[in-house]
Design a protein around this motif. Structure first.
Motif, PDB file in Angstrom:
ATOM      1  N   LEU A  32     -42.968  10.277 100.061  1.00 32.79           N
ATOM      2  CA  LEU A  32     -41.818  10.895  99.410  1.00 32.79           C
ATOM      3  C   LEU A  32     -41.529  12.303  99.914  1.00 32.79           C
ATOM      4  CD1 LEU A  32     -42.124   9.768  95.690  1.00 32.79           C
ATOM      5  CD2 LEU A  32     -40.688   8.858  97.509  1.00 32.79           C
ATOM      6  N   ILE A  33     -42.576  13.090 100.220  1.00 33.22           N
ATOM      7  CA  ILE A  33     -42.348  14.506 100.553  1.00 33.22           C
ATOM      8  C   ILE A  33     -41.391  14.676 101.745  1.00 33.22           C
ATOM      9  CG2 ILE A  33     -43.465  16.618 101.380  1.00 33.22           C
ATOM     10  CD1 ILE A  33     -45.799  15.941  99.486  1.00 33.22           C
ATOM     11  N   PRO A  34     -41.671  14.058 102.915  1.00 34.46           N
ATOM     12  CA  PRO A  34     -40.741  14.272 104.029  1.00 34.46           C
ATOM     13  C   PRO A  34     -39.343  13.734 103.735  1.00 34.46           C
ATOM     14  CG  PRO A  34     -42.489  12.729 104.644  1.00 34.46           C
ATOM     15  CD  PRO A  34     -42.832  13.259 103.307  1.00 34.46           C
ATOM     16  N   LEU A  35     -39.290  12.601 103.036  1.00 32.91           N
ATOM     17  CA  LEU A  35     -37.992  12.004 102.714  1.00 32.91           C
ATOM     18  C   LEU A  35     -37.153  12.945 101.850  1.00 32.91           C
ATOM     19  CD1 LEU A  35     -36.292   9.370 102.829  1.00 32.91           C
ATOM     20  CD2 LEU A  35     -37.398   8.703 100.706  1.00 32.91           C
ATOM     21  N   MET A  36     -37.765  13.497 100.783  1.00 33.82           N
ATOM     22  CA  MET A  36     -37.013  14.357  99.871  1.00 33.82           C
ATOM     23  C   MET A  36     -36.707  15.705 100.504  1.00 33.82           C
ATOM     24  SD  MET A  36     -38.780  13.203  96.278  1.00 33.82           S
ATOM     25  CE  MET A  36     -38.157  14.482  95.233  1.00 33.82           C
ATOM     26  N   GLN A  37     -37.596  16.170 101.411  1.00 31.38           N
ATOM     27  CA  GLN A  37     -37.302  17.422 102.112  1.00 31.38           C
ATOM     28  C   GLN A  37     -36.058  17.260 102.964  1.00 31.38           C
ATOM     29  OE1 GLN A  37     -41.106  18.195 103.953  1.00 31.38           O
ATOM     30  NE2 GLN A  37     -41.421  20.017 102.715  1.00 31.38           N
ATOM     31  N   GLU A  38     -35.957  16.090 103.617  1.00 32.53           N
ATOM     32  CA  GLU A  38     -34.822  15.833 104.489  1.00 32.53           C
ATOM     33  C   GLU A  38     -33.525  15.765 103.690  1.00 32.53           C
ATOM     34  OE1 GLU A  38     -33.754  12.137 107.299  1.00 32.53           O
ATOM     35  OE2 GLU A  38     -35.853  12.732 107.286  1.00 32.53           O
ATOM     36  N   GLN A  39     -33.614  15.219 102.458  1.00 31.94           N
ATOM     37  CA  GLN A  39     -32.402  15.032 101.662  1.00 31.94           C
ATOM     38  C   GLN A  39     -31.884  16.331 101.059  1.00 31.94           C
ATOM     39  OE1 GLN A  39     -33.590  11.920  99.014  1.00 31.94           O
ATOM     40  NE2 GLN A  39     -33.085  10.312 100.489  1.00 31.94           N
TER      41      GLN A  39
ATOM     42  N   GLY B  60     -47.152  11.185  92.717  1.00 37.76           N
ATOM     43  CA  GLY B  60     -46.385  11.294  93.961  1.00 37.76           C
ATOM     44  C   GLY B  60     -45.007  11.874  93.723  1.00 37.76           C
ATOM     45  N   ILE B  61     -44.351  11.396  92.651  1.00 36.27           N
ATOM     46  CA  ILE B  61     -43.010  11.891  92.358  1.00 36.27           C
ATOM     47  C   ILE B  61     -43.071  13.360  91.941  1.00 36.27           C
ATOM     48  CG2 ILE B  61     -41.058  11.674  90.780  1.00 36.27           C
ATOM     49  CD1 ILE B  61     -41.570   8.650  90.773  1.00 36.27           C
ATOM     50  N   ALA B  62     -44.035  13.709  91.084  1.00 34.71           N
ATOM     51  CA  ALA B  62     -44.155  15.108  90.636  1.00 34.71           C
ATOM     52  C   ALA B  62     -44.434  16.023  91.825  1.00 34.71           C
ATOM     53  CB  ALA B  62     -45.274  15.227  89.595  1.00 34.71           C
ATOM     54  N   ALA B  63     -45.389  15.621  92.678  1.00 35.73           N
ATOM     55  CA  ALA B  63     -45.749  16.465  93.823  1.00 35.73           C
ATOM     56  C   ALA B  63     -44.568  16.606  94.775  1.00 35.73           C
ATOM     57  CB  ALA B  63     -46.952  15.868  94.551  1.00 35.73           C
ATOM     58  N   ALA B  64     -43.874  15.499  95.041  1.00 33.15           N
ATOM     59  CA  ALA B  64     -42.756  15.559  95.977  1.00 33.15           C
ATOM     60  C   ALA B  64     -41.621  16.400  95.405  1.00 33.15           C
ATOM     61  CB  ALA B  64     -42.260  14.148  96.300  1.00 33.15           C
ATOM     62  N   TRP B  65     -41.384  16.312  94.096  1.00 36.41           N
ATOM     63  CA  TRP B  65     -40.337  17.119  93.468  1.00 36.41           C
ATOM     64  C   TRP B  65     -40.651  18.596  93.649  1.00 36.41           C
ATOM     65  CZ3 TRP B  65     -35.610  16.179  91.468  1.00 36.41           C
ATOM     66  CH2 TRP B  65     -35.016  17.180  90.685  1.00 36.41           C
ATOM     67  N   ALA B  66     -41.905  18.979  93.370  1.00 38.25           N
ATOM     68  CA  ALA B  66     -42.280  20.389  93.492  1.00 38.25           C
ATOM     69  C   ALA B  66     -42.198  20.855  94.944  1.00 38.25           C
ATOM     70  CB  ALA B  66     -43.693  20.611  92.935  1.00 38.25           C
ATOM     71  N   VAL B  67     -42.733  20.057  95.860  1.00 37.83           N
ATOM     72  CA  VAL B  67     -42.837  20.499  97.257  1.00 37.83           C
ATOM     73  C   VAL B  67     -41.475  20.471  97.954  1.00 37.83           C
ATOM     74  CG1 VAL B  67     -43.756  19.857  99.515  1.00 37.83           C
ATOM     75  CG2 VAL B  67     -45.258  19.887  97.529  1.00 37.83           C
ATOM     76  N   ALA B  68     -40.686  19.424  97.692  1.00 37.62           N
ATOM     77  CA  ALA B  68     -39.463  19.243  98.478  1.00 37.62           C
ATOM     78  C   ALA B  68     -38.276  20.016  97.915  1.00 37.62           C
ATOM     79  CB  ALA B  68     -39.120  17.759  98.557  1.00 37.62           C
ATOM     80  N   LYS B  69     -38.259  20.256  96.616  1.00 35.67           N
ATOM     81  CA  LYS B  69     -37.043  20.834  96.033  1.00 35.67           C
ATOM     82  C   LYS B  69     -37.159  22.333  95.782  1.00 35.67           C
ATOM     83  CE  LYS B  69     -35.152  16.694  95.584  1.00 35.67           C
ATOM     84  NZ  LYS B  69     -34.044  16.251  96.435  1.00 35.67           N
ATOM     85  N   PHE B  70     -38.343  22.899  95.947  1.00 38.70           N
ATOM     86  CA  PHE B  70     -38.521  24.324  95.667  1.00 38.70           C
ATOM     87  C   PHE B  70     -39.222  25.008  96.820  1.00 38.70           C
ATOM     88  CE2 PHE B  70     -38.413  22.074  91.658  1.00 38.70           C
ATOM     89  CZ  PHE B  70     -37.504  22.800  90.921  1.00 38.70           C
ATOM     90  N   GLU B  71     -38.948  26.320  96.951  1.00 38.28           N
ATOM     91  CA  GLU B  71     -39.683  27.129  97.929  1.00 38.28           C
ATOM     92  C   GLU B  71     -40.675  27.987  97.173  1.00 38.28           C
ATOM     93  OE1 GLU B  71     -39.694  26.960 101.149  1.00 38.28           O
ATOM     94  OE2 GLU B  71     -38.233  25.334 100.976  1.00 38.28           O
ATOM     95  N   PHE B  72     -41.980  27.803  97.419  1.00 37.46           N
ATOM     96  CA  PHE B  72     -42.954  28.636  96.721  1.00 37.46           C
ATOM     97  C   PHE B  72     -44.087  29.026  97.651  1.00 37.46           C
ATOM     98  CE2 PHE B  72     -43.818  24.177  95.905  1.00 37.46           C
ATOM     99  CZ  PHE B  72     -45.169  24.049  96.123  1.00 37.46           C
ATOM    100  N   HIS B  73     -44.850  30.032  97.226  1.00 36.24           N
ATOM    101  CA  HIS B  73     -45.962  30.522  98.033  1.00 36.24           C
ATOM    102  C   HIS B  73     -47.067  29.467  98.098  1.00 36.24           C
ATOM    103  CE1 HIS B  73     -44.380  34.598  98.322  1.00 36.24           C
ATOM    104  NE2 HIS B  73     -43.938  34.409  97.095  1.00 36.24           N
ATOM    105  N   SER B  74     -47.840  29.490  99.162  1.00 37.27           N
ATOM    106  CA  SER B  74     -48.989  28.582  99.356  1.00 37.27           C
ATOM    107  C   SER B  74     -48.591  27.112  99.371  1.00 37.27           C
ATOM    108  CB  SER B  74     -50.048  28.778  98.271  1.00 37.27           C
ATOM    109  OG  SER B  74     -50.286  30.131  98.048  1.00 37.27           O
TER     110      SER B  74
END
Lengths: 290, 277
Positions: free
Chosen positions: A165-172, A84-98
């Motif tokens: 975690l994903i929406p929370l970290m995206q918001e932060q 969960g932490i790894a996925a949220a870090w990748a999804v929320a902190k970076f902009e990438f394709h797909s």
């Protein structure tokens, strides 16, 4: 009473009659479908007296089921926590394709029926499955044994922590982490000192949800367990066995353990939400002072 | 599909985090799921089609999708009222009720199943009353609906609640000032704003219902052609070692579930866009 309501309040709210009707409807619905079933668990569990209740819980099969259920949670929750932490870090902190594809894939296990979650592991590890012959040759038991139950539990609880975690970290956002890095912190220092404290409540809530589901999963586990008493029975399966043997009081006694667990989860959730509100309020107050 | 960074970032760990995510997801979710699809290639099209369209299987789809639709509709109407009451009004015990709404998510489905059966059976608290007027719930298709209503109850409430909280009071005040009645304000101002959330909640509830197994099997009676849901049919076929049959039906369910998942994503995208506008 009526005199205290200003005209504008009356215009943007409902008359007391309608309010009472709606509150009444909501409470009747919740009573029929929520509160009475909850009460029924404890009523049925204690109907035959405390003696029967405790006898059902200290029964060796029940104790074995408790141990297995705890084991499943102890393995599944940390695995899905790291993911969960790894996925949220990748999804929320970076902009990438797909990225949206990845988010949809994370949700997949929510969309899959628990029964099918069990079935796919039977197809992989069963005697006629892909890995079945190899496993049999090496005398490794996965299906109808503890590893299969753990795997099914991991599958079913896979998205819970990532979804919190994903929406929370995206918001932060990433400003705080960027600042830490610019000031010379290492990546891990930034994570431990900045990111983790920021997400701790959401993380805790995700862990709570994941634990509840890991301990309560029935469909997937029932397909892969083989129902071997004292060996591959989790608590929910123990409930089913006792119920099907018409030992209703014992079944509800074991069920009441799971119900208490669910209630504890809800209490923890309320506490976390209250904490989060307090933190937010404190932050707003700080801003107001400056 | 390529997971490439769109812009460089000072934050470290992208490759590690994404790599681990993909590896773990592949091992736990994607490879096992693909096993189901690959297993069906053992079957020819006609064999597959025959298995998934036998009368018993068709009856189970009808029950599963019909009961899920009705349960999701009930929860959409009740959920709107409950969310409204929780956001707009105050009454004693409101905080407790708000916390308890999540119980169906926390309570194991097997526990829900036996509790609802005890309650709605002919000798139960509610079933006993209904028996007096000749209504049977447990061990009939109505029992399936009751179980599904329980397990999918929180979805609509929890999707509508935040939207209702964020609605600006000014809009309603403006409507009132312009002479709208309370009902007109609700019908033309509030309800359209809630529609995406209601639809999302409905779809989430429906998707959850069609896969449900644990709670339903206790209350349904499980008579073939009458009260047998599709997930139970998969389990029955597995217990008879009919792996091909079980997998064929599972693939039908999976395809429908994936389409619903896409629909949910579309709906959420739609409501976000509306929200932003």
């Amino acid at each position: 009473m009526m005199a205290t309501i200003s005209p504008i309040e009356r215009a943007v709210s409902e008359p007391p009659r309608i309010r009472r009707l709606l509150i009444g409807l909501a409470l009747v619905f919740l009573t029929l479908f929520l509160f009475l079933p909850l009460a029924a668990v404890f009523y049925e569990a204690l109907r035959k007296g405390l003696g029967v209740y405790f006898a059902a819980i200290v029964d060796p099969d029940a104790l074995a089921a408790i141990r297995l259920t705890l084991l499943c949670a102890v393995i599944a929750v940390p695995l899905n926590l790291v993911f969960g932490i790894a996925a949220a870090w990748a999804v929320a902190k970076f902009e990438f394709h797909s990225k949206s594809v990845l988010i949809t894939l994370i949700d997949l296990p929510f969309a899959v029926s628990p029964v099918i979650a069990g079935l796919i592991y039977v197809l992989l590890f069963g005697a006629q499955g892909w890995l079945g012959p190899w496993l049999a040759a090496h005398d490794i038991k996965i299906l109808f044994a503890v590893p299969g139950i753990v795997l099914a539990t991991v599958f079913v609880t896979f998205p819970f922590i990532a979804r919190e975690l994903i929406p929370l970290m995206q918001e932060q956002g990433i400003q705080e982490e960027e600042a830490a890095l610019v000031l010379g912190a290492s990546g891990w220092q930034t994570f431990w000192r900045i990111t983790l404290p920021n997400i701790k409540w959401g993380l805790l809530y995700g862990v709570v949800l994941c634990t509840a589901r890991a301990m309560g999963e029935f469909g997937a586990v029932s397909v892969v367990s083989g129902h071997i008493r004292g060996a591959t029975n989790t608590l929910p399966l123990q409930v089913e066995i006792l119920y099907n043997e018409y030992q209703f009081a014992a079944a509800f006694a074991v069920a009441s353990l799971l119900t208490v667990l669910a209630l504890v989860m809800l209490a923890v959730k309320s506490l976390i939400e209250w904490q989060a509100r307090q933190t937010r309020r404190a932050a707003l107050a700080m801003k107001g002072e400056f | 599909m390529q997971f490439r960074l769109k812009q460089r970032s000072v934050l470290p760990g992208f490759n590690l985090a994404l790599g681990y995510t993909l590896l773990y997801m592949g091992l736990i979710v994607l490879i096992p799921l693909s096993a189901a699809f690959i297993k069906t290639t053992d079957l020819s099209w006609t064999e597959f089609w025959t298995i998934v369209t036998t009368p018993r299987v068709l009856a189970s789809y009808q029950l599963t999708f019909g009961a899920s639709f009705i349960a999701a509709m009930i929860n959409t109407s009740a959920g709107l009222i409950i969310a409204w009451v929780l956001v707009r009004y105050s009454f004693p015990g409101k905080r407790l009720v708000d916390a308890m709404v999540d119980l169906p998510f926390a309570l194991p489905t097997a526990v829900a199943g036996i509790a609802l059966t005890a309650l709605y059976a002919g000798n139960g608290w509610i079933g006993g009353v209904l028996a007096l007027i000749g209504i049977k719930i447990a061990f009939t298709p109505l029992g399936v609906i009751v179980a599904l209503v329980f397990i999918s109850m929180p979805f609509v409430i929890r999707t509508v609640q935040p939207v209702l909280e964020d609605l600006e009071a000014e809009v309603e005040e403006a409507a009132a000032c312009l002479g709208a009645t309370r009902w007109q304000t609700f019908r033309w101002i509030i309800f359209p704003a809630l529609r995406p959330a209601l639809l999302t909640g409905f779809t989430l509830a429906f998707a959850r219902c069609i896969g449900e197994y644990g709670s339903v099997i206790f209350i349904a009676g499980n008579l073939p052609m009458v009260s047998e849901i599709t997930p139970l049919l998969i389990v029955t076929k597995l217990e008879q070692y009919d792996y091909r049959g079980a997998t064929a039906i599972a693939v039908v369910m999976l395809v429908i579930s994936f389409m619903l998942l896409l629909l949910i994503n579309l709906l959420q995208w739609w409501s976000r866009r509306r929200h932003a506008a």
